[in-house]
Design an enzyme around this catalytic site. Structure first.
Site, PDB file in Angstrom:
ATOM      1  CG  PHE A  36      -1.534   1.269   1.847  1.00 57.01           C
ATOM      2  CD1 PHE A  36      -1.995   1.986   1.116  1.00 57.01           C
ATOM      3  CD2 PHE A  36      -1.412   1.324   3.158  1.00 57.01           C
ATOM      4  CE1 PHE A  36      -2.502   3.285   1.867  1.00 57.01           C
ATOM      5  CE2 PHE A  36      -1.613   2.398   3.764  1.00 57.01           C
ATOM      6  CZ  PHE A  36      -2.515   3.363   3.072  1.00 57.01           C
ATOM      7  CB  ILE A  37       3.126   2.962   2.534  1.00 57.79           C
ATOM      8  CG1 ILE A  37       1.970   2.806   3.512  1.00 57.79           C
ATOM      9  CG2 ILE A  37       3.877   3.979   2.615  1.00 57.79           C
ATOM     10  CD1 ILE A  37       2.319   2.817   4.984  1.00 57.79           C
ATOM     11  CB  THR A  57       1.740  -8.467   3.082  1.00 53.22           C
ATOM     12  OG1 THR A  57       3.066  -7.463   3.045  1.00 53.22           O
ATOM     13  CG2 THR A  57       1.884  -9.533   4.204  1.00 53.22           C
ATOM     14  CB  SER A  81      -0.134  -6.809  11.426  1.00 49.76           C
ATOM     15  OG  SER A  81      -0.691  -7.605  12.484  1.00 49.76           O
ATOM     16  CB  SER A 111       5.586   1.506  13.686  1.00 48.32           C
ATOM     17  OG  SER A 111       4.814   1.429  14.184  1.00 48.32           O
ATOM     18  CE1 TYR A 148       5.169  -3.718  12.181  1.00 43.23           C
ATOM     19  CE2 TYR A 148       4.100  -2.393  13.693  1.00 43.23           C
ATOM     20  CZ  TYR A 148       4.484  -2.498  12.394  1.00 43.23           C
ATOM     21  OH  TYR A 148       4.402  -1.618  11.381  1.00 43.23           O
ATOM     22  CB  VAL A 199      -0.367   4.980   6.943  1.00 43.51           C
ATOM     23  CG1 VAL A 199      -0.731   5.712   5.485  1.00 43.51           C
ATOM     24  CG2 VAL A 199       0.866   5.526   7.499  1.00 43.51           C
ATOM     25  NE  ARG A 255      -4.017   2.368  17.328  1.00 40.02           N
ATOM     26  CZ  ARG A 255      -4.396   2.057  18.681  1.00 40.02           C
ATOM     27  NH1 ARG A 255      -4.630   2.859  19.665  1.00 40.02           N
ATOM     28  NH2 ARG A 255      -4.408   0.734  19.232  1.00 40.02           N
TER      29      ARG A 255
END
Ligand code: UD2
Length: 318
Positions: free
Chosen positions: A12-13, A41, A84, A123, A147, A177, A215
């Protein structure tokens, strides 16, 4: 003339940054974009629209892939990761391999290839559950998931490579995001992607906990903008630095659900389930450092971002 490498380019990013680079106009001057993705992924379908990018399928945990990806490159956008929190709780070794080993291999290859700058996707999870809000970069990390540990290790490798080898590095600590191209179909997907898909399909979403967790959800366009600024900023200002990348405003899950009901027409209620292990209660960023060092200000707020995101899922849904 510059050559850019985007890791996680089918995710995605990464895909979104690659598309922005390709449409920036630099290509006319001889710049080019290369992408690498293991497709663990990332999705090949996400490469539609970025065909002008040279694409390498490969795993950054393999040093040979890193060497091939970095050859001739000037600036790297390192977006590849096994994202994740719950995935890392289920399989911390896989998270370490795809976040820490991959990042170290990439840095080693970048140095050998003479890459000038690596911009790293950090993150917000590294702040953990410290009560202080908003989170600012001077706070000590407080890791509550594998993570978070893996993403922080990557940050430390960035600054160490700047200190000992003079490789320019910039860490952007992303806060939740969301936006077009985020995979909505995995149990490990971001909550807004999952909710968009479910609500548009008329299915009941599940909220883990009471829904009052919050968030600093950040629309993808803000992330793209900050990455381009980070690529162009003077080294003396940004190299070796870490900064939050967010909007500076928080939304609870219950609020996000209500807004999504309005946008999708969903009339039901969410199911509530036990809170997730490793989950953080509140996350809100101080974005002063990115403003000072990059001249970053968020361009798209939550409401506009989620509106555009719902439209995207509505039109791309099979
Ligand atoms: C963390 C990081 C984020 C990014 C991301 C990558 C924090 C604060 N944020 O996101 O910056 O690195 O990891 O994966 O650590 N939830 C539901 N129902 C669902 C799915 C999720 O209620 O179907 C909840 C979940 O329990 C959490 C919130 O939604 O409270 C956000 O979850 P998420 O997986 O979208 O992202 P999060 O915050 O773990």
């Amino acid at each position: 003339m510059a050559k850019y490498l985007v890791t996680g380019a089918a995710g995605f990013i990464g895909r979104s940054i690659a598309a922005a680079l390709l449409s920036r106009g630099d290509l006319a001057r001889g710049d080019s974009v290369r992408g690498v993705d293991s497709l663990i992924t990332g999705k090949r379908a996400n490469l539609a629209g970025v065909e002008a990018m040279e694409f390498i399928e490969g795993d950054l945990a393999d040093p040979a892939v890193c060497a091939k990806a970095c050859a001739g490159v000037e600036v790297v956008f390192h977006e590849a990761a096994l994202a994740s929190v719950p995935r890392s709780v289920a399989d911390p070794v896989a998270t370490n391999r795809n976040c820490v080993e991959a990042t170290l291999n990439l840095l080693v290859a970048a140095r050998v290839a003479g890459v000038r700058r690596v911009i790293y996707a950090g993150s917000s999870s590294v702040y953990g559950d410290t009560p202080t809000l908003p989170k600012h970069e001077a706070m000590l990390p407080n890791l509550i998931s594998p993570y978070a540990a893996a993403k922080l290790a990557g940050e430390h490798y960035m600054s160490a490579f700047t200190r000992v080898y003079g490789l320019e590095t910039v860490t952007l600590r992303y806060f939740n995001v969301f936006g077009p191209f985020q995979d909505p179909a995995s149990q490990y997907s971001g909550v807004l992607a999952i909710f968009c898909r479910k609500l548009l399909a008329g299915e009941q979403p599940t909220i883990y906990g009471d829904g009052e967790q919050s968030r600093d959800f950040t629309f993808i366009e803000n992330v793209i903008k900050a990455n381009l600024l980070a690529a162009d900023a003077p080294a003396e200002k940004v190299s070796g630095k870490t900064m939050n990348l967010a909007t500076g405003a928080a939304v609870t899950l219950n609020q996000a659900f209500e807004i999504l009901c309005g946008l999708t027409g969903y009339k039901g209620k969410p199911a509530y389930a036990e809170p997730r292990s490793g989950d953080i209660r509140h996350s809100l960023a101080d974005i002063g450092r990115a403003r000072d060092l990059l001249g970053y200000t968020p361009q798209v707020d939550f409401r506009e971002g989620i509106r555009r995101t719902v439209e995207w899922y509505r039109t791309t849904r099979e």
